[in-house]
Structure formats: structure tokens, C-alpha cells
Design an enzyme around this catalytic site. Structure first.
Site, PDB file in Angstrom:
ATOM      1  N   ASP A  60     -12.102  -9.646   4.314  1.00  0.00           N
ATOM      2  CA  ASP A  60     -13.318  -9.515   3.449  1.00  0.00           C
ATOM      3  C   ASP A  60     -13.836 -10.976   3.419  1.00  0.00           C
ATOM      4  O   ASP A  60     -15.131 -11.118   3.429  1.00  0.00           O
ATOM      5  CB  ASP A  60     -13.258  -8.988   2.214  1.00  0.00           C
ATOM      6  CG  ASP A  60     -13.323  -7.382   1.999  1.00  0.00           C
ATOM      7  OD1 ASP A  60     -13.257  -6.614   2.983  1.00  0.00           O
ATOM      8  OD2 ASP A  60     -14.024  -6.960   0.705  1.00  0.00           O
ATOM      9  N   ASP A 115      -2.391 -18.469   0.072  1.00  0.00           N
ATOM     10  CA  ASP A 115      -3.318 -19.067  -0.683  1.00  0.00           C
ATOM     11  C   ASP A 115      -4.025 -20.120  -0.065  1.00  0.00           C
ATOM     12  O   ASP A 115      -5.309 -20.363  -0.168  1.00  0.00           O
ATOM     13  CB  ASP A 115      -2.646 -19.517  -1.987  1.00  0.00           C
ATOM     14  CG  ASP A 115      -1.344 -20.246  -1.713  1.00  0.00           C
ATOM     15  OD1 ASP A 115      -0.845 -20.418  -0.624  1.00  0.00           O
ATOM     16  OD2 ASP A 115      -0.855 -20.967  -2.475  1.00  0.00           O
ATOM     17  N   TYR A 159       0.850  -1.329  -0.211  1.00  0.00           N
ATOM     18  CA  TYR A 159      -0.288  -0.068   0.077  1.00  0.00           C
ATOM     19  C   TYR A 159       0.874   1.188   0.023  1.00  0.00           C
ATOM     20  O   TYR A 159       0.414   2.240  -0.468  1.00  0.00           O
ATOM     21  CB  TYR A 159      -1.089   0.107   1.149  1.00  0.00           C
ATOM     22  CG  TYR A 159      -2.202  -0.867   1.102  1.00  0.00           C
ATOM     23  CD1 TYR A 159      -2.224  -2.107   0.925  1.00  0.00           C
ATOM     24  CD2 TYR A 159      -3.430  -0.115   1.253  1.00  0.00           C
ATOM     25  CE1 TYR A 159      -3.479  -2.797   0.485  1.00  0.00           C
ATOM     26  CE2 TYR A 159      -4.624  -0.787   0.921  1.00  0.00           C
ATOM     27  CZ  TYR A 159      -4.741  -2.000   0.801  1.00  0.00           C
ATOM     28  OH  TYR A 159      -5.801  -2.679   0.287  1.00  0.00           O
ATOM     29  N   LYS A 161       3.661 -15.418   2.228  1.00  0.00           N
ATOM     30  CA  LYS A 161       3.877 -15.928   0.986  1.00  0.00           C
ATOM     31  C   LYS A 161       5.410 -16.065   0.891  1.00  0.00           C
ATOM     32  O   LYS A 161       6.360 -15.948   0.293  1.00  0.00           O
ATOM     33  CB  LYS A 161       3.326 -15.283   0.007  1.00  0.00           C
ATOM     34  CG  LYS A 161       3.371 -15.960  -1.498  1.00  0.00           C
ATOM     35  CD  LYS A 161       2.255 -16.867  -1.663  1.00  0.00           C
ATOM     36  CE  LYS A 161       2.606 -17.755  -2.917  1.00  0.00           C
ATOM     37  NZ  LYS A 161       1.773 -18.929  -3.146  1.00  0.00           N
ATOM     38  N   ASP A 217      -6.197  -7.238   4.021  1.00  0.00           N
ATOM     39  CA  ASP A 217      -7.237  -6.956   3.234  1.00  0.00           C
ATOM     40  C   ASP A 217      -8.151  -7.733   2.624  1.00  0.00           C
ATOM     41  O   ASP A 217      -9.466  -7.864   2.597  1.00  0.00           O
ATOM     42  CB  ASP A 217      -7.041  -5.547   2.074  1.00  0.00           C
ATOM     43  CG  ASP A 217      -7.897  -5.020   1.339  1.00  0.00           C
ATOM     44  OD1 ASP A 217      -8.816  -4.496   2.199  1.00  0.00           O
ATOM     45  OD2 ASP A 217      -7.613  -4.968   0.152  1.00  0.00           O
TER      46      ASP A 217
HETATM   47  C1  IPM Z   1     -10.323  -1.437   3.823  1.00  0.00           C
HETATM   48  C2  IPM Z   1     -10.816  -0.946   2.297  1.00  0.00           C
HETATM   49  C3  IPM Z   1      -9.701  -0.200   1.951  1.00  0.00           C
HETATM   50  C4  IPM Z   1      -8.173  -0.750   1.979  1.00  0.00           C
HETATM   51  C5  IPM Z   1      -9.697   0.671   0.602  1.00  0.00           C
HETATM   52  C6  IPM Z   1     -11.053   1.341   0.744  1.00  0.00           C
HETATM   53  C7  IPM Z   1      -8.450   1.521   0.382  1.00  0.00           C
HETATM   54  O1  IPM Z   1     -10.638  -1.884   1.542  1.00  0.00           O
HETATM   55  O2  IPM Z   1     -10.112  -0.762   4.762  1.00  0.00           O
HETATM   56  O3  IPM Z   1     -10.235  -2.899   3.692  1.00  0.00           O
HETATM   57  O4  IPM Z   1      -7.668  -1.607   0.891  1.00  0.00           O
HETATM   58  O5  IPM Z   1      -7.431  -1.012   3.161  1.00  0.00           O
HETATM   59 MG    MG Z   2     -10.661  -3.968   2.214  1.00  0.00          MG
END
Ligand code: IPM
Ligand code: MG
Length: 368
Positions: free
Chosen positions: A256, A228, A146, A196, A252
Site C-alpha cells: 500500500d 521499519d 494471517y 524483522k 500487505d
Molecule cells: C490486500 C487487502 C487484504 C489483505 C484484506 C482486504 C484482507 O488489504 O489484499 O492487501 O490484508 O490481504
Molecule cells: Mg492490503
């Protein structure tokens, strides 16, 4: 009244303002119940900041954050408007990533829990859910791809060349590893470190450093997993995980994925913390889901992630454990009563009652 806690409330874009409204409602209920005093100041951020002051993170909003004890954040970003400004000025980079870096918020905690009552919203078959899913994703938030330099797109014959750089240093890995091991100690004492190491230099360093830090935490069982395989194991046997420690990008993605197991991204709160100085741990608290522009302004969004983020704020930045627990219990109560926003509703559950953002917020505030 004891100490006043100063909160910068930055609702942002999309569903941000409507879920923030419910979170503030709940905070006001907590204030009454526990005789606390929250000084909540709202300020624009994201596209709201661009519209109000020409910048995703207006100077006045940044100044407010600097004077506050914690930031309660909604969400930013409206992809439809992205083409109108250069990518460096878009809210994700110019507001969210900038705040993370500016305040040194290196530790991102994302607790994923599947309440029994929501078992049907989990995409996995019941036998894979075991006695319930309860995972804490600890994500490094200020390093890796990032922020690594160089980061640019250059022209080359035949097109472009895009470069992102993954960089980690020993101290960066050490400090997030300590956070993860300490968190594991307060839970089921299992830490799975994701990397990884079979391909990336970063992965090898990550594994070495985490292994060394693990020697200080002999009571915590440490395991390493390639990312993975980690993604696959989350689907196959999520109950094996207690704390998952990830670098920025892997965290990240896996957070999710883990959130989907808990029924909905609309249920996942997060805390981003910097270093503690004295009694103060400055923190940034936001739902892990996005702005969901498709449902914005329609009273459809699930406010629970935002409300649970306020609970994390009370616990981690203000040390108000009872007040935090009161919010979490109130959320559990609303769910037990059968209240469901669209994302967690199923007609297959006869006790479920479909409600809007406001009704869910009202019920949780009342339960507090
Ligand atoms: C998160 C989001 C952010 C990230 C985006 C919106 C930049 O997906 O907080 O997980 O990738 O960190
Ligand atoms: Mg995210």
C-alpha cells in the site's frame, strides 16, 4: 479460434462491479483484436454473495472458480455492515482469505510503476522520483500471521486476550523466494528481502532461507532490510528498489505504501499465483485497492487497477504476452491522452481531462 479461456469474474462489493464492467469491456476488445475466446462467467462474492446466497463465498461461486482457468476478482468488504455478522463470516476472511488458501495462491505480485505523466500525483518531490519508480512487491500470501494458529480472542479477568500467530516453515519461504529471484532476473536483477530478523524468530529463518536460495541466483544482487527501514527507504529513496520480497503482513503494508508512490491505489493491479502444474498456472487477479464504498456507484472509481489486473491474468495464467502488453500499452495511451479519474487528476496539469470510470474504460478499450 483457438483455445477458450474460462474466466470466473467475481466483482464483489463497492466499486467492484463498475470497475469489473470496464475490465470486461477491455477483455472483449482484446478478444476481437487477437482472435481469442474468453468465456467469462460472473458470480457473486462478498456482501453480494451474502445477499444472493447467504454466504460471502457461495458454493456455486466456489464451484465456478474450480472449473475456471483463472479468477478475475473485484473487491469485497463493506465495513458498515460488519457488525451484523460474526467476524469469521465477513467477506475478507470468508471469501478473500478462503480463496487464497483454498487455491494455494502463495505468491502475490504487485507491480508499482509511476508513469512519467503522473509524476505530479506522487506525494514525493520530483528529485526523489529520479528516473521513475518501478518496483515489484512479491508478497507471500498464504502464511504468516494471517493464517497461523492459534488465532483467537479469549476472555480473561479484566477483558480479553487476542492472539495471532506468525508461523513460517522452510519450504514456504523457499518457494516464495524462488518466485522473487526469478522475477528479479527478468527485471533489473536486484532483490531486497524484507524481514524483522532483529526481533522475530520468523525474521531470522526468513533471512537464512532467502540467503541460501540466493546462492542459486548468483546473477541477482540480494540485499536484506528490516521492515521499519524498508518503510522509510520507500519514502526517502524509492528508486533503489527493484523487487521487494516480503512475508504476508509486511507485504500487505509495504505494498500500500509503494502504491501511494505510484500516484494512487487505483493504479495498482495484483496477481496471486499458485504452483504451476504442466502448462497451467491457476491465478487470481485483483486490484490491490479496496471497495471504496464512499465513491461506489458514482462513476468516479479508477478502473485502471482492475484493467491492469486482466493484463496480468493474460500474461501469467494464459501465457498471452502480446495481448497483455496490448492492454498495458492502451492504459499508457489513455494516460498520455490526459484522461484522469479523480484520484489521479490535478488542475495543475493543463493537459489533464477529468473523466469517469466508464469514459476511462471506453478509451482504454478503444486504444486496444
Ligand atoms: C490486500 C487487502 C487484504 C489483505 C484484506 C482486504 C484482507 O488489504 O489484499 O492487501 O490484508 O490481504
Ligand atoms: Mg492490503
Amino acid at each position: 479460434m483457438s483455445k477458450t479461456f474460462k474466466i470466473a469474474a467475481l466483482a464483489g462489493d463497492g466499486i467492484g462491479p463498475e470497475v469489473m464492467r470496464e475490465a470486461i469491456k477491455v477483455l472483449r476488445a482484446v478478444e476481437k483484436k487477437f482472435a481469442l475466446s474468453f468465456q467469462i462467467t460472473e458470480a457473486p462474492v462478498g456482501w453480494a454473495g451474502i445477499d444472493a446466497a447467504g454466504k460471502a463465498l457461495p458454493d456455486a461461486t466456489l464451484a465456478l472458480c474450480q472449473q475456471s482457468d483463472a479468477i478475475l476478482f473485484g473487491s469485497v468488504g463493506l465495513p458498515d455492515r460488519d457488525p451484523t455478522i460474526p467476524k469469521e463470516q465477513r467477506p475478507e476472511r470468508a471469501a478473500l482469505l478462503r480463496i487464497r488458501k483454498e487455491f494455494g495462491l502463495f505468491a502475490n505480485l504487485r507491480p508499482v510503476q509511476l508513469p512519467k505523466a503522473l509524476a505530479h500525483s506522487c506525494p514525493l518531490r520530483p528529485e526523489r522520483q529520479g528516473d521513475g519508480i518501478d518496483i515489484l512487491v512479491v508478497r507471500e500470501l498464504t502464511g504468516g500471521m494471517y493464517f497461523g494458529q492459534p488465532k483467537k480472542t479469549e476472555e480473561i479477568p479484566g477483558g480479553h486476550r487476542a492472539i495471532d500467530t506468525m508461523v513460517y516453515t522452510t519450504p514456504e519461504i523457499e518457494r516464495i523466494a524462488h518466485v522473487a529471484f526469478k522475477a528479479a532476473r527478468l527485471r533489473r536483477k536486484k532483490l531486497c528481502s524484507i524481514d524483522k530478523a532483529n526481533v522475530l524468530e520468523n525474521g531470522v529463518l526468513w533471512r537464512d532461507v532467502v540467503t541460501r536460495i540466493g546462492k542459486d541466483y548468483a546473477d541477482v544482487t540480494l540485499e536484506h532490510m528490516f521492515v521499519d527501514n524498508g518503510a522509510m527507504q520507500l519514502m526517502l529513496r524509492p528508486t533503489q528498489f527493484d523487487v521487494m520480497l516480503c512475508e504476508n503482513m509486511f507485504g500487505d503494508i509495504l505494498s500500500d505504501e509503494a502504491a501511494a508512490l505510484a500516484g494512487s491505489l487505483g493504479m495498482l493491479p495484483s496477481a496471486s499465483l499458485g504452483t504451476t502444474s504442466g502448462e497451467r498456472t491457476f491465478g487470481f487477479f485483483e486490484p490491490a485497492g479496496g471497495t471504496a464504498p464512499d465513491i461506489a456507484g458514482k462513476n468516479l472509481a479508477n478502473p485502471i487497477a482492475q484493467i491492469l489486473s486482466t493484463a496480468l491474468m493474460l500474461r501469467y495464467s494464459f501465457g498471452l504476452n502480446d495481448a497483455a502488453a496490448a492492454i498495458e500499452t492502451a492504459v499508457a495511451k489513455a494516460i498520455a491522452q490526459g484522461l484522469r479519474t479523480g484520484d489521479i487528476y490535478t488542475p495543475a496539469d493543463p493537459t489533464a481531462k477529468k473523466v469517469g470510470t466508464r469514459e476511462m474504460g471506453d478509451a482504454i478499450a478503444a486504444a486496444v
